[in-house]
Write a protein that holds these residues in place. Structure first.
Motif, PDB file in Angstrom:
ATOM      1  N   UNK A   7       1.345  -1.046   0.041  1.00 10.30           N
ATOM      2  CA  UNK A   7       0.136   0.169   0.456  1.00 10.30           C
ATOM      3  C   UNK A   7       0.866   1.873   0.176  1.00 10.30           C
ATOM      4  N   UNK A   8       0.579   2.314  -1.146  1.00 10.47           N
ATOM      5  CA  UNK A   8       1.505   3.222  -0.828  1.00 10.47           C
ATOM      6  C   UNK A   8       0.438   4.735  -1.222  1.00 10.47           C
ATOM      7  N   UNK A  96     -13.472  -0.707   1.836  1.00  5.33           N
ATOM      8  CA  UNK A  96     -13.676  -1.330   3.505  1.00  5.33           C
ATOM      9  C   UNK A  96     -14.121  -2.520   3.739  1.00  5.33           C
ATOM     10  N   UNK A  97     -13.151  -3.028   4.957  1.00  3.27           N
ATOM     11  CA  UNK A  97     -13.229  -4.539   5.860  1.00  3.27           C
ATOM     12  C   UNK A  97     -12.152  -4.897   4.938  1.00  3.27           C
ATOM     13  N   UNK A  98     -12.712  -5.317   3.342  1.00  2.00           N
ATOM     14  CA  UNK A  98     -11.866  -6.771   2.788  1.00  2.00           C
ATOM     15  C   UNK A  98     -10.468  -6.285   2.669  1.00  2.00           C
ATOM     16  N   UNK A 181      -6.227  -7.303   3.113  1.00  3.48           N
ATOM     17  CA  UNK A 181      -5.268  -7.708   2.816  1.00  3.48           C
ATOM     18  C   UNK A 181      -4.048  -6.707   3.414  1.00  3.48           C
ATOM     19  N   UNK A 182      -4.733  -4.794   3.986  1.00  3.08           N
ATOM     20  CA  UNK A 182      -4.485  -4.608   4.804  1.00  3.08           C
ATOM     21  C   UNK A 182      -4.928  -4.465   6.849  1.00  3.08           C
ATOM     22  N   UNK A 183      -4.436  -4.388   7.911  1.00  5.35           N
ATOM     23  CA  UNK A 183      -5.317  -4.070   8.876  1.00  5.35           C
ATOM     24  C   UNK A 183      -4.851  -3.080   9.587  1.00  5.35           C
ATOM     25  N   UNK A 184      -5.521  -1.592   9.316  1.00  7.31           N
ATOM     26  CA  UNK A 184      -4.860  -0.798  10.467  1.00  7.31           C
ATOM     27  C   UNK A 184      -5.196  -0.945  12.060  1.00  7.31           C
ATOM     28  N   UNK A 185      -4.741  -1.050  13.054  1.00  7.35           N
ATOM     29  CA  UNK A 185      -4.687  -0.940  14.323  1.00  7.35           C
ATOM     30  C   UNK A 185      -4.424  -0.719  15.211  1.00  7.35           C
ATOM     31  N   UNK A 186      -5.552   0.830  15.637  1.00  9.41           N
ATOM     32  CA  UNK A 186      -5.067   1.503  16.372  1.00  9.41           C
ATOM     33  C   UNK A 186      -5.597   1.685  18.007  1.00  9.41           C
ATOM     34  N   UNK A 187      -4.160   1.476  18.340  1.00 12.55           N
ATOM     35  CA  UNK A 187      -4.006   1.406  19.811  1.00 12.55           C
ATOM     36  C   UNK A 187      -4.809  -0.246  20.542  1.00 12.55           C
ATOM     37  N   UNK A 215      -0.059  -7.271   5.723  1.00 11.30           N
ATOM     38  CA  UNK A 215       0.621  -6.038   5.887  1.00 11.30           C
ATOM     39  C   UNK A 215      -0.285  -5.068   7.517  1.00 11.30           C
ATOM     40  N   UNK A 216       0.019  -4.708   7.811  1.00 13.43           N
ATOM     41  CA  UNK A 216      -0.539  -4.248   9.172  1.00 13.43           C
ATOM     42  C   UNK A 216      -0.014  -2.360   9.115  1.00 13.43           C
TER      43      UNK A 216
END
Length: 343
Positions: A7-8, A96-98, A181-187, A215-216
């Motif tokens: 991701x960019x 979103x989500x997938x 494909x990409x997980x964004x983990x906030x705290x 990726x995360x």
């Protein structure tokens, strides 16, 4: 061999609409990327724009937050992140989500109080694939529960029947059901005890190793955690990324005074912990409605020069280690002296 980029995000600007009528840019013209198969840590003081960036990349920005500019390239797709037009929500929904999923910070508000966890899990999967059966949804949910060392009976619970830590882990289950494909983990570890933190981190690593996720982005204040689990770190200050590179390079050879000061302000679990003298960073983060001219860190920086207050430094690529700092440009290859950065 160059890394394949998962991701960019380019030229991302996101602002909050204020009562005064003046927009407050919380993320200001940021470009960031995540290599495939890696975890990118995003760190900085409260209010630096970490969570705002996460919301923008997850395509869940809602008023008063607006994404003004920015594109995201992922899996061969180029997504316009701008939410200026009314069709943005519908345009972003398939991704979103997938493709990109958000593991939010507030577990208490992330789970519906009127549905059992198993029904919520089924609804999430069916919303993206109407052909999925309840049995398939439960199999995947049970698999995630095992990874997080939770009993399967927890799926029969309502949110109010779970502790705060269990809610956070349940939100993790829901956020990863679609194998994004990409997980964004906030705290993601903030509400968890040490053993639960370990289980969550091990699950994320296992999912990347098994290529369930590619990726995360791991957003947290906990720099010792980031130093142990991430491949790369991006340091944010006042809405901008000021340093970005391999975790080992930033932790042991910081090139930006803010990165060095941030690392010096926390305890890490090493043999030197008992003797380490920890000091906060002098001053306060700037008001983003009226940020300082030039380098935004210069009023708090012990290395500030005359140019720092009048001209913003460009991001310089030093063989995969990026830094935006006039001191770094004046001192090629030099590591910021940590004992000085804490004065």
């Amino acid at each position: 061999m160059s890394e394949k980029i998962l991701m960019r995000a380019s030229n991302l600007t996101a602002s909050y609409a204020a009562d005064s009528g003046q927009d407050v840019p919380a993320v200001d013209n940021v470009t960031i990327e995540v290599p495939e198969g890696q975890i990118l840590g995003l760190a900085g003081e409260s209010g630096c724009g970490k969570s705002t960036m996460g919301n923008a990349l997850a395509m869940i920005a809602q008023p008063p937050l607006y994404v003004l500019t920015g594109t995201m390239e992922i899996d061969g797709e180029t997504i316009d992140l701008s939410t200026l037009d009314s069709g943005a929500n519908a345009r972003h929904r398939p991704f979103r989500g997938k493709v990109v999923s958000m593991l939010p910070q507030g577990a208490m508000n992330a789970v519906s109080p009127t549905l059992k966890i198993k029904d919520l899990a089924y609804d999430v999967m069916r919303a993206h694939d109407p052909r999925v059966t309840r049995a398939e949804a439960m199999d995947r949910a049970n698999d995630r529960l095992k990874m997080l060392e939770l009993p399967t009976r927890a799926l029969d619970s309502y949110a109010h029947q779970l502790s705060g830590g269990m809610k956070q882990r349940m939100v993790t289950v829901i956020s990863t059901l679609l194998n994004p494909r990409l997980l964004i983990a906030d705290e993601p570890t903030s509400a968890l005890d040490v053993s639960s933190q370990k289980a969550l981190i091990e699950m994320l690593l296992a999912m990347i190793e098994a290529k369930i996720m590619a990726g995360v982005i791991f957003i947290t204040h906990d720099l010792p955690v980031l130093s142990m689990v991430t491949d790369r770190l991006a340091i944010m200050y006042a809405g901008k990324v000021v340093e970005n590179g391999r975790t080992e390079d930033l932790v042991h050879a910081a090139r930006h005074p803010y990165t060095s000061a941030l690392l010096a302000a926390v305890l890490d679990p090493t043999e030197e912990t008992r003797t380490k003298h920890v000091l906060g960073i002098p001053g306060s983060p700037p008001n983003l409605a009226n940020p300082p001219s030039g380098c935004r860190f210069h009023p708090r920086c012990p290395f500030a020069m005359e140019i720092c207050s009048r001209k913003e430094p460009a991001m310089i690529d030093e063989h995969g280690h990026d830094v935006a700092c006039w001191w770094a440009q004046e001192n090629p290859g030099a590591v910021v002296p940590m004992e000085v950065s804490r004065v």
